[in-house]
Motif scaffolding. Structure first.
Motif, short mmCIF file in Angstrom:
data_model
loop_
_atom_site.label_atom_id
_atom_site.label_comp_id
_atom_site.label_asym_id
_atom_site.label_seq_id
_atom_site.Cartn_x
_atom_site.Cartn_y
_atom_site.Cartn_z
N HIS A 53 3.40 0.15 8.39
CA HIS A 53 3.32 0.48 6.97
C HIS A 53 2.03 -0.10 6.37
CE1 HIS A 53 7.35 1.85 7.52
NE2 HIS A 53 7.56 2.05 6.23
N THR A 200 7.48 -5.97 -0.31
CA THR A 200 6.57 -5.32 0.63
C THR A 200 5.62 -6.37 1.18
OG1 THR A 200 4.90 -4.73 -1.04
CG2 THR A 200 6.73 -3.20 -0.72
N GLU A 221 10.41 -3.23 3.06
CA GLU A 221 9.84 -2.29 4.02
C GLU A 221 9.80 -2.95 5.40
OE1 GLU A 221 6.91 0.42 1.22
OE2 GLU A 221 6.02 -1.20 2.40
N ARG A 264 9.30 3.78 4.34
CA ARG A 264 8.76 4.30 3.07
C ARG A 264 9.11 5.77 2.86
NH1 ARG A 264 2.89 2.64 3.01
NH2 ARG A 264 3.76 0.54 2.76
#
Length: 284
Positions: A53, A200, A221, A264
């Motif tokens: 990510h 995150t 995440e 996500r």
């Protein structure tokens, strides 16, 4: 002249005639995977081969979460001052001006209200590229005002954390934001208005010690670094070897600090799914 007929050695293309590949066409993930930038954007800024990510900011998160990227930004003109006349290698006032010019942001958080899957939602999203997403007076004030907007209009609140912690250039004023934001979230809780916290990479320091861990639902995440002090500091302080994957979102979920981890691409559906459950509404 064909290359195989050249007799002169050392023939080189003049520098001014060389054509460089334009910047920004490719992204290389930490695992070495090369991804086309356009493909990366279509895949929610997640490397398709290894699931990494990529760090993104409020612009990208708003696009992912708000229907048709339509929203109204709240308190967008608030910016930090330099009440302590702080100076280290650079004056804080100069650092603020440089960060604002470089990022196009007024500070390290943006707040907005709009529709997500047809339902009203207030989002406060931090931007790491603005002085490491550090939490100063403006960050605390904008999050508090976002909570006030949620209270006044009975709208759920989502905070997306991406921060190095409290902003050292504001000293105690920065630390006061921990109590300020926590108190506002307590008012949301009293009013039975849902608050979802999304951590995150990275979510550390005073951010973790306040609003990032106070959600009715705490999510993250995959692979995000989440903790108070960094792993090196913890190891040096305790003198102990740290467990594998220490301070990753997976480690925190295993030890009960997170409710779930979501990629996500599923973020918008999952957030609205849980809001429907909290509000006892039909799941869409």
């Amino acid at each position: 002249m064909a290359w195989f007929k050249r007799t002169q050695k050392g023939i080189q293309t003049p520098t001014e005639d060389k054509k460089d590949v334009p910047k920004g066409l490719w992204y290389k993930s930490p695992t070495g995977k090369i991804v086309d930038a356009e493909q990366l954007e279509k895949n929610f800024y997640v490397s398709p081969e290894d699931g990494y990510h990529v760090r993104i900011g409020s612009t990208e998160y708003f696009k992912i979460l708000f229907d048709d990227n339509k929203f109204r930004e709240l308190d967008k003109d608030i910016s930090s001052k330099d009440p302590l006349n702080f100076e280290d290698t650079t004056k804080y006032s100069d650092r603020l001006i440089a960060a604002q010019k470089k990022t196009g942001l007024t500070d390290a958080v943006r707040t907005a209200v709009g529709k997500s899957k047809g339902k009203d939602l207030v989002i406060a999203c931090m931007d790491f590229k603005f002085i490491g997403g550090s939490m100063g007076s403006v960050v605390g004030e904008k999050i508090a005002r976002a909570a006030d907007y949620s209270l006044k209009n009975n709208i759920p609140l989502l905070i997306i954390s991406k921060s190095g912690g409290a902003r050292m250039m504001e000293a105690a004023l920065s630390l006061m934001q921990l109590a300020k934001t926590s108190a506002k979230l307590g008012q949301l809780d009293d009013a039975k208005i849902p608050y979802i916290s999304l951590s995150t990479d990275p979510t550390t320091g005073g951010t973790t010690a306040s609003f990032a861990m106070l959600g009715d639902i705490n999510i993250a995440e995959p692979g995000a670094l989440i903790g108070f002090a960094g792993p090196r500091v913890v190891k040096d302080t305790t003198g102990q070897d740290l467990p594998k994957d220490f301070q990753t979102s997976e480690f925190l979920k295993e030890h009960g600090f997170l409710d779930f981890i979501t990629p996500r691409s599923e973020l918008k559906d999952k957030i609205n799914h849980y809001l429907d459950l909290i509000l006892n509404q039909p799941i869409r």
